[in-house]
Design a protein around this motif. Sequence first.
Motif, PDB file in Angstrom:
ATOM      1  N   ARG A 122       0.828  -1.215   0.000  1.00  0.00           N
ATOM      2  CA  ARG A 122       0.000   0.000   0.000  1.00  0.00           C
ATOM      3  C   ARG A 122       0.854   1.253   0.000  1.00  0.00           C
ATOM      4  O   ARG A 122       0.390   2.331  -0.324  1.00  0.00           O
ATOM      5  N   PHE A 134       8.451   3.427   4.878  1.00  0.00           N
ATOM      6  CA  PHE A 134       8.432   4.622   5.716  1.00  0.00           C
ATOM      7  C   PHE A 134       7.955   5.811   4.889  1.00  0.00           C
ATOM      8  O   PHE A 134       8.774   6.578   4.365  1.00  0.00           O
ATOM      9  N   ILE A 180      17.652   3.296   2.329  1.00  0.00           N
ATOM     10  CA  ILE A 180      17.163   2.493   3.457  1.00  0.00           C
ATOM     11  C   ILE A 180      15.691   2.142   3.240  1.00  0.00           C
ATOM     12  O   ILE A 180      15.266   0.994   3.395  1.00  0.00           O
ATOM     13  N   LEU A 208      15.143  -0.470   0.465  1.00  0.00           N
ATOM     14  CA  LEU A 208      15.666  -1.782   0.867  1.00  0.00           C
ATOM     15  C   LEU A 208      14.664  -2.452   1.806  1.00  0.00           C
ATOM     16  O   LEU A 208      14.300  -3.623   1.618  1.00  0.00           O
ATOM     17  N   VAL A 209      14.205  -1.703   2.813  1.00  0.00           N
ATOM     18  CA  VAL A 209      13.271  -2.287   3.775  1.00  0.00           C
ATOM     19  C   VAL A 209      11.921  -2.568   3.107  1.00  0.00           C
ATOM     20  O   VAL A 209      11.283  -3.587   3.384  1.00  0.00           O
ATOM     21  N   LEU A 241      12.361  -5.767   1.292  1.00  0.00           N
ATOM     22  CA  LEU A 241      12.578  -6.919   2.163  1.00  0.00           C
ATOM     23  C   LEU A 241      11.349  -7.250   3.004  1.00  0.00           C
ATOM     24  O   LEU A 241      11.105  -8.407   3.316  1.00  0.00           O
ATOM     25  N   ARG A 242      10.569  -6.222   3.397  1.00  0.00           N
ATOM     26  CA  ARG A 242       9.519  -6.484   4.376  1.00  0.00           C
ATOM     27  C   ARG A 242       8.097  -6.300   3.869  1.00  0.00           C
ATOM     28  O   ARG A 242       7.151  -6.672   4.559  1.00  0.00           O
ATOM     29  N   MET A 243       7.886  -5.693   2.738  1.00  0.00           N
ATOM     30  CA  MET A 243       6.521  -5.293   2.359  1.00  0.00           C
ATOM     31  C   MET A 243       5.946  -6.089   1.191  1.00  0.00           C
ATOM     32  O   MET A 243       4.916  -5.714   0.641  1.00  0.00           O
ATOM     33  N   ILE A 247      -4.829  -7.069  -0.744  1.00  0.00           N
ATOM     34  CA  ILE A 247      -3.479  -7.446  -1.189  1.00  0.00           C
ATOM     35  C   ILE A 247      -3.553  -8.830  -1.836  1.00  0.00           C
ATOM     36  O   ILE A 247      -4.050  -9.777  -1.228  1.00  0.00           O
ATOM     37  N   VAL A 270      -6.771 -13.371  -3.073  1.00  0.00           N
ATOM     38  CA  VAL A 270      -6.403 -12.638  -1.851  1.00  0.00           C
ATOM     39  C   VAL A 270      -6.644 -13.490  -0.623  1.00  0.00           C
ATOM     40  O   VAL A 270      -7.380 -14.474  -0.675  1.00  0.00           O
ATOM     41  N   GLU A 297      -4.973 -10.284   5.811  1.00  0.00           N
ATOM     42  CA  GLU A 297      -3.634  -9.894   6.241  1.00  0.00           C
ATOM     43  C   GLU A 297      -3.396 -10.376   7.662  1.00  0.00           C
ATOM     44  O   GLU A 297      -4.271 -10.287   8.516  1.00  0.00           O
ATOM     45  N   ILE A 318       8.677  -3.138  11.331  1.00  0.00           N
ATOM     46  CA  ILE A 318       9.407  -2.773  10.107  1.00  0.00           C
ATOM     47  C   ILE A 318      10.368  -1.617  10.385  1.00  0.00           C
ATOM     48  O   ILE A 318      11.470  -1.552   9.847  1.00  0.00           O
ATOM     49  N   THR A 375      13.654  -2.900  11.563  1.00  0.00           N
ATOM     50  CA  THR A 375      14.497  -3.309  10.425  1.00  0.00           C
ATOM     51  C   THR A 375      15.150  -2.083   9.790  1.00  0.00           C
ATOM     52  O   THR A 375      16.346  -2.084   9.484  1.00  0.00           O
ATOM     53  N   GLY A 376      14.346  -1.041   9.591  1.00  0.00           N
ATOM     54  CA  GLY A 376      14.875   0.188   8.989  1.00  0.00           C
ATOM     55  C   GLY A 376      15.977   0.786   9.837  1.00  0.00           C
ATOM     56  O   GLY A 376      16.978   1.275   9.301  1.00  0.00           O
ATOM     57  N   MET A 436      19.193  -0.807   9.254  1.00  0.00           N
ATOM     58  CA  MET A 436      19.797  -0.344   7.998  1.00  0.00           C
ATOM     59  C   MET A 436      20.438   1.022   8.191  1.00  0.00           C
ATOM     60  O   MET A 436      21.501   1.305   7.635  1.00  0.00           O
TER      61      MET A 436
END
Lengths: 658, 206
Positions: free
Chosen positions: A136, A140, A208, A211-212, A215-217, A556, B5, B8, B25, B28-29, B32
């Motif tokens: 979506r 960040f 950053i 990349l995130v 990797l995460r979404m 999704i 679908v 979630e 998340i 994680t950021g 980085m």
Amino acid sequence: MPSFVMYLVHTLFPHDVLRPTELGADVMIIATGVIIFYVLTKQKKWLYLWREWLTTVDHKKIGIMYLIAALAMLFRGGVDALMLRTNLALPSTPVIDALEYNQVFTTHGTIMIFFMAMPFIFALFNVAVPLMIGARDVAFPRINAMSFWLFAFGALLLNISFVIGGSPDAGWTAYPPYTGPMFNPGPGENYFFLSLLIAGIGTTMTGINFLVTVLRMRAPGMTLMKMPMFIWSALTTSALIIFAFPPLTVALAMSLFDRIFGSSFFTLGHGGLAMMYVNLFWLFGHPEVYIVVLPVFGIFSEVVATFSQKALFGYSVMVISIVSIMVLAYGTWVHHFFTMGAGPGVNAFFGLSTMLIAIPTGVKIFNWIFTMWGGRIQMTVAMLYQMAFIPTFVIGGATGILLATVPADYQLHNTYFLIAHFHNVLIGGTLFGLLSGLYYWWPKMFGHKLDERQGKWAFWLFFWGFWITFGPQYLLGLKGMTRRIYTYPAGFGWHTLNVISTLGAFVMGAAFVILVYNIIYSLQHGEKDLTGDPWNGRTLEWAIPSPAPEYNFARIPVVHERDAWWDMKQKGQTLAAMRPEDMRTLELPKNTPIPFLLGFAFFVVGFGMTFEWWYIVALGAIGVVATLIYSGFDYDEHKHIAAEEVLEIEAGLGRVQG
Amino acid sequence: MSLPVEDEKIIQHVPAEFSDEKESIKITGFWMFLVTDVLIFASLFSSYAVFKNQVAQGPSASQLFTLGPVILETLLLLTSSFTIGLAIYAMRKENKRALMFWLILTLLLGAGFVTAEVHDFVTFVSAGATWHKSAFLSGFYILVGTHGAHVTFGIIWAATLLFQVARRGLTAVTTRKLFTFSLYWHFLDIVWIFIFTFVYLNGKIV
């Protein structure tokens, strides 16, 4: 008081910003500003601008803002290029003097790399990456907006140097000791270092962020090896940014401190080592060329598969080669200064590591060709750029191998052969790829196609303009013409080739004008994209309407195969047949003025520091700290869109059953 | 027509700071971000290594450094790394009072570190060892100074966190912020160990 005013006038408008070109630019800037102000006021659009754009955190809108900025900077950088070329076509009657020439090639390079290529790439990342992975937004969203505004205000800071205070003139690489205060007084180089530092913070955050995001979404089921190639390129590019920008930040900060705080990093006296800057700069600079070219490899991988109506050939080999290019990119930086004299051992190592990169790149080239092999090729503009890219980039790569051969480099170093080589890969690779991506994703951004006929005109002019410009430059390099000279004596046999080269530059200028006309024309007359899938695409962004609704995906999707949307189409599935009970309440990031204010505060710091006006710096720094603290206490980051509202929007788009 | 679908998922049975997908998340950021910061320090360390013998007319490392204050700074910062660990332990136990206590103690130790370092720098500068003197001194001040600036920034950051925790308690958001702060603080500690070893000990002994 009058002496203070005189001081201000002399500092802000020294004689080198009072030349005819600069005054002409002043008039244009003021006129454009007045027109924009008038139109916005007349149409009562100020509030709209603030609410919908300046405070937005929506990745699609941020992408469009990046795109507008990148095209504006392409114009500025292009005009710079035409000024340089005009001068070289008329060596006996130079149009601009040596100082101005230095300033113009500096801003040309800096703008094209940092403020054209990078934002253009981020525009396409922003527009396509979340949609392609079924997300979506980015990981960040608020930091994404901060990245944009730091970039935008950084770009503004560099651009005002042209009319206020004087431009930097030490080339886009800004080697010391020439950038030191002794040889280069005035605000020019301060502008350079500060604008790149500010934009660099934004770029690092973008790295950053993506990349995130990757990797995460990703949507459920989309494993790493099921990601579209463009996503792989976003992942590797982000990793390159994360590893490349810190050394640049350090190098720029040290240079700036040498200039305004009296440190001795790269000075001639006090034990300073100028070559340390060169090492740090290219430790960034070489990965940077892959930062601007890997995304393009990703774009072409999508474009070639879509318009050949075939899956990408050798997907896993493509992944391996893009990752090896990423890794190898860190091991080649010394090839930018073989002539430093590091000795045969070091130079041989870096020569070989440079040539090694040709292997994975060659693999990619063959895979693109094999993707086309046996496919039903559609000659759209996006595909034309892909077809032109392959031979152009191969020649650019081959001349790169010549330059990587150390003994040859001692001869070719700093000649027009080098200039031709890197424009060959940066225009033939990066720019062609970005324009291909522009035509490819334009319907997803704006809901209509760009006019293909005009697009083809612009394409052919770009293509031939490019070769007419840079083909002769290879020959000029072999004839010994060095870079960064504003004129040359008659009788060297350089004149004819330079005139041809300049003609080519104007052909590319014409191509740019057609591109802009095409954009404006298509806003009114472009073919509407009603299905959301105008190209019979393969990846998830084509599963949703064009332009995508604010929340992208009402639900999704679950991914089972590579080229997820193509797979769904084969199975007769669609995202356009929701039932009311399928709808969910969605959480989305909420608009905020913080990123814009933060960018502005950084701009104030940068502007103050350029002229060493410490009160203004303090004011800006207070703004930065205050914005950050305010942001920390702001817990109101999200908004919700109720299921009923989603249903209404989807129904309005004709994507609900019954 | 089937819809490709499914619902979630919501993560469960993890510490509070990971309990919300969006907040997790962000952790994680933050890792980085720490990578980029490692690279900033890596660039500064390598520059320092190159500049180390470029002392020009200025003092050399062994003439300049005195280990007494440096060992005090090391003790203060390493202890603060222990106390932030205890703060996170208290956070996991959902003991807000203990968390606040250990966090405040961490900040005081950090402030002590910064004070000692500033005092050190002032001593050097008043003895004439400014960073204008030599590339070695420039490399030294920018490396150690960047670390000190990070600690100072951390103190301000954690002070704002104290207010947020006091007002909002231990939620998914505040625990995530505290957790990322602890990562940051431990990271600065590790960098200091390298500074202590490669700058001060190496400069004094070798």
